[in-house]
Design an enzyme around this catalytic site. Structure first.
Site, short mmCIF file in Angstrom:
data_model
loop_
_atom_site.label_atom_id
_atom_site.label_comp_id
_atom_site.label_asym_id
_atom_site.label_seq_id
_atom_site.Cartn_x
_atom_site.Cartn_y
_atom_site.Cartn_z
N ASP A 48 11.28 -2.95 7.23
CA ASP A 48 12.33 -3.90 7.64
C ASP A 48 13.68 -3.46 7.07
O ASP A 48 14.72 -4.06 7.36
CB ASP A 48 11.98 -5.35 7.27
N GLU A 186 7.62 0.02 -5.86
CA GLU A 186 9.03 0.41 -5.69
C GLU A 186 9.80 0.16 -6.97
O GLU A 186 9.84 -0.98 -7.48
CB GLU A 186 9.66 -0.39 -4.53
O1 KIV Z 1 11.59 -1.82 4.48
C1 KIV Z 1 11.30 -0.78 3.88
O2 KIV Z 1 11.65 0.34 4.25
C2 KIV Z 1 10.52 -0.93 2.67
C3 KIV Z 1 10.66 0.17 1.68
C4 KIV Z 1 11.87 -0.07 0.86
C5 KIV Z 1 9.46 0.30 0.87
O3 KIV Z 1 9.88 -1.91 2.47
#
Ligand code: KIV
Length: 286
Positions: A48, A186
């Site tokens: 997202d 993360e």
């Molecule tokens: O939305 C995304 O790309 C993510 C990453 C930051 C892990 O959730």
């Protein structure tokens, strides 16, 4: 197209068992996915984060399920063999088990995903169980969870104190027990990631959490200089596509304004006799 074999859950667990690092990347559209497929990336996340990288929002919060499905389906067309994960956007799973299962199901039915990812620890375990019981693989996401950026106080390292880190360790265990097939960490300290990885029976993926995890994730736009606002410390720039495109655009503007472009190889003509006839017909009409 590439001739590699389809990545499946057993392939991912086999690599983990053999100590072969897993590769994971975010991806948002067909041309990016085509390149990702050629590179042979194992896990492809339609994050997202597309709200920021593709749609220009300040956060991921405005992203809708319809946005996610449109992008995930395009990515699937570009990478038929990657293990494709749809990222559950804000408020697509928080309200109830039922909404979580229905929205997770949309990723599978409408975008041919292989699984979904959602953010959170012990508090989302009922959702994880409900989605897994519906036959849909789930990746957990701990540490810096962008949908909670307001309560986390910004985009910053998580689990710096022993107490905070213990909560992340407990959350990882709880997600695994709830049936998560993998966990993304993360921006947590590398020792915390190492401790979780050591104890885990499912793949642990690091985004800015150090080298000991079973696999690594980076955001496509950070890797290639395509996000103009900032590049986080955890990202390595593998090529500067942003600069290459900016230089190309400047040259395009120069060449059009100085009438260098287009050159004869960039356009087409018709035969002289057809053109003569065309002139005759046009002149007949006055
Ligand atoms: O939305 C995304 O790309 C993510 C990453 C930051 C892990 O959730």
């Amino acid at each position: 197209m590439s001739d590699r074999k389809k990545i499946t859950l057993p392939v991912l667990f086999d690599k983990m068992a053999k100590g072969t690092p897993l590769t994971m990347i975010t991806c948002y559209d067909y041309p990016m996915a085509y390149l990702v497929e050629q590179a042979g990336i194992d896990i492809v996340l339609v994050g997202d984060s597309l709200g920021m990288t593709m749609l220009g929002y300040d956060s991921t919060l405005p992203v809708t399920m319809d946005d996610m499905i449109r992008h995930a389906a395009a990515v699937r067309r570009g990478t038929p063999n990657g293990w494709l994960i749809g990222d559950m956007p804000y408020m697509s799973y928080q309200a109830s088990d039922e909404s979580a299962v229905l929205n997770a199901g949309r990723f599978m039915a409408q975008a041919a995903c292989d699984g979904i990812k959602l953010e959170g620890g012990i508090e989302v375990c009922p959702r994880v169980k409900a989605i897994v019981n519906a036959g849909i693989p789930v990746m957990g996401h701990l540490g810096l969870t962008p949908q909670s950026v307001s309560s986390l106080g910004g985009f910053r390292l998580q689990g710096k104190s022993a107490k905070q880190a213990k909560k992340i360790v407990d959350d990882a265990r709880a997600l695994e027990e709830a049936g998560a097939m993998a966990i993304l960490l993360e921006l947590v300290p590398d020792q915390v990631c190492a401790l979780i990885t050591e104890r885990a029976k499912v793949p642990i993926i690091s985004l800015g959490s150090g080298p000991t995890a079973h696999g690594q994730l980076l955001i496509f736009h950070d890797m290639f200089g395509l996000y103009p606002r900032f590049t986080p410390k955890m990202a390595k720039k593998f090529a500067d596509a942003g600069k290459a495109i900016a230089d190309g655009l400047k040259q395009y503007v120069d060449e059009v304004t100085t009438k260098v472009f287009p050159e004869p190889e960039h356009y087409f003509g018709i035969k002289a006799e057809e053109y003569a006839e065309l002139r005759r017909l046009v002149e007949l009409e006055g």
